[in-house]
Design a protein around this motif. Structure first.
Motif: not given
Length: 253
Positions: A62, A64-65, A67-68, A92, A119
């Motif tokens: 994780e 990256q988000t 959305e990414e 995420y 996260s």
């Protein structure tokens, strides 16, 4: 991708799991690798979080988000005419309905969901918590009218010092995922242990996913063990890295 095409690809992915024993889903990370794998004749693909992150200079787990990730997978999915599943790590931080909405809007028709919550310091979800999350994904997909294939992953073997010591707990977790609506289950890091693979295959009635190395592992062995689904994780990308280094070696200054 329009709704009708997404539904058709989701239905096809389900049919392919029934047709092939096991179904091999090459793990890709960009348009080139996806087109190459589809061009080789594979009827479906999966996008892996680790190779995707490496291809984008990001961290796995994780880094990256959501959305990414969606922005990265959308052109990959659009580049091929076969169903594509996406590794969505632990989700995420998204609610199940939002995860399904984002995935299907991008054209994805399957997902991988794991129980290590990166996260939150890498904690592992409890059996009930992970099962509840999968149940939420199942409900969201059903409500959307898209039979998204849910591959429920557990990292219990990965985190254990002695993998055999957590077999009973892992089986309990895999059965809970099946009861919560997972279409397949994915106990990672036991691909080289025949006894553990056979035990989990015998414990559930849905396909068991295993990781495989495209050069070092044998498809027939996995078939004999009853494995229903094979993905490569980052191992295809690793194998290609090794081959590239070997080819470039004689040209190194």
């Amino acid at each position: 991708m329009d709704f009708r095409t997404t539904v058709e690809r989701a239905q096809l992915l389900k049919q392919l799991h029934a047709q092939y024993q096991p179904l091999v889903l090459p793990t890709v990370w960009d348009v080139w690798s996806a087109r190459t794998a589809a061009g080789a004749g594979f009827p479906a693909l999966t996008i892996g979080s680790h190779p995707l992150a490496d291809s984008r200079g990001a961290a796995d787990q994780e880094g990256q988000t959501f959305e990414e990730v969606l922005a990265a997978v959308r052109p990959i999915i659009a580049a091929v005419d076969v169903p594509v599943s996406v590794d969505l790590e632990a989700g995420y931080g998204q609610e199940p309905a939002d995860l399904i909405a984002g995935l299907t809007e991008a054209g994805g028709v399957g997902l991988n969901i794991e129980d290590t919550v990166h996260s939150e310091g890498g904690r592992v979800r409890s059996t009930q918590e992970h099962a509840s999350y999968v149940a939420g994904l199942r409900k969201a997909a059903d409500d959307a009218g898209i039979p998204v294939w849910v591959n429920g992953r557990t990292d219990l073997f990965l985190h254990a010092e002695d993998a055999s010591g957590v077999l009973d707990e892992a089986i309990e977790r895999l059965r809970a995922l099946e009861q919560s609506g997972a279409d397949s289950v994915y106990p990672v890091r036991i691909q080289d242990d025949d006894d553990l693979l056979a035990a989990v295959v015998g414990a559930v009635s849905i396909p068991v996913n295993t990781t495989a190395h495209p050069v070092k592992h044998d498809l027939e062995r996995f078939r004999r063990l009853g494995v229903g689904r094979i993905t490569y994780g980052p191992l295809l990308q690793f194998a290609m890295t090794d081959a590239m280094k070997e080819m470039l070696g004689p040209w190194t200054p």
